[in-house]
Design a protein around this motif. Structure first.
Motif, PDB file in Angstrom:
ATOM      1  N   THR A  19       0.462  -1.017  -0.034  1.00  0.00           N
ATOM      2  CA  THR A  19       0.470   0.087   0.078  1.00  0.00           C
ATOM      3  C   THR A  19       0.188   1.076  -0.211  1.00  0.00           C
ATOM      4  OG1 THR A  19      -0.121   0.042   2.543  1.00  0.00           O
ATOM      5  CG2 THR A  19      -2.021  -0.781   1.211  1.00  0.00           C
ATOM      6  N   GLY A  20       2.310   1.139  -0.683  1.00  0.00           N
ATOM      7  CA  GLY A  20       3.074   2.511  -0.426  1.00  0.00           C
ATOM      8  C   GLY A  20       4.266   1.895   0.563  1.00  0.00           C
ATOM      9  N   ARG A  21       4.350   3.074   1.655  1.00  0.00           N
ATOM     10  CA  ARG A  21       6.005   3.079   2.606  1.00  0.00           C
ATOM     11  C   ARG A  21       5.508   2.388   3.677  1.00  0.00           C
ATOM     12  NH1 ARG A  21       7.846   8.917   4.389  1.00  0.00           N
ATOM     13  NH2 ARG A  21       9.618   8.363   5.101  1.00  0.00           N
ATOM     14  N   ALA A  22       6.309   2.039   4.247  1.00  0.00           N
ATOM     15  CA  ALA A  22       6.502   0.677   5.580  1.00  0.00           C
ATOM     16  C   ALA A  22       7.917   1.626   5.925  1.00  0.00           C
ATOM     17  CB  ALA A  22       6.604  -0.787   4.303  1.00  0.00           C
ATOM     18  N   TYR A  23       7.708   0.844   7.036  1.00  0.00           N
ATOM     19  CA  TYR A  23       8.197   0.998   8.409  1.00  0.00           C
ATOM     20  C   TYR A  23       9.206  -0.110   8.432  1.00  0.00           C
ATOM     21  CZ  TYR A  23       6.899   5.186   8.572  1.00  0.00           C
ATOM     22  OH  TYR A  23       6.207   6.907   8.612  1.00  0.00           O
TER      23      TYR A  23
END
Length: 122
Positions: A39-43
């Motif tokens: 879904t996009g950015r991740a950490y």
């Protein structure tokens, strides 16, 4: 199935499940913010709580082949990200045992006014 035990994390910079608000990890456990999820950015986090793991599988990711397990909230069972079980390239070994959580699937709980500014700038 028995009752699900929730772990509540102390502190004021907590990441929680975006669906049910179960605590997942805290801001101090972030290793990297430069990951990409479905879904996009991740950490990338050192540790997470209140999660269950799917089966381990080989998956080709942006940085090569890895053994990973999908991560689900153990309270509401929503997909949150994945955990690196094994990295085959030496330069990727630091990821082993760490969890990637997608930013869009998390929310912040009990953040102070100053901490809210930190996530807005991410």
């Amino acid at each position: 199935m028995g009752r699900v035990h929730r772990t509540w994390l102390p502190g004021t910079r907590i990441y929680a499940c975006g669906s049910c608000k179960a605590h997942l990890t805290n801001h101090a456990d972030i290793v990297s913010k430069s990951f990409q999820g479905r879904t996009g950015r991740a950490y990338l986090f050192n540790s997470v709580v209140n999660v269950s793991l799917g089966p381990t599988e080989d998956r080709i990711l942006n940085t090569g082949l890895h053994k990973v397990s999908d991560i689900y909230c153990n309270c509401c069972e929503v997909y949150l990200g994945w955990r690196y079980e094994e990295a085959f390239e030496q330069s990727q070994k630091y990821k082993e045992g760490k969890a990637v959580l997608e930013k869009a699937r998390m929310c912040t709980e009990e953040w102070t006014t100053e901490a809210q500014g930190d996530i807005a700038s991410d």
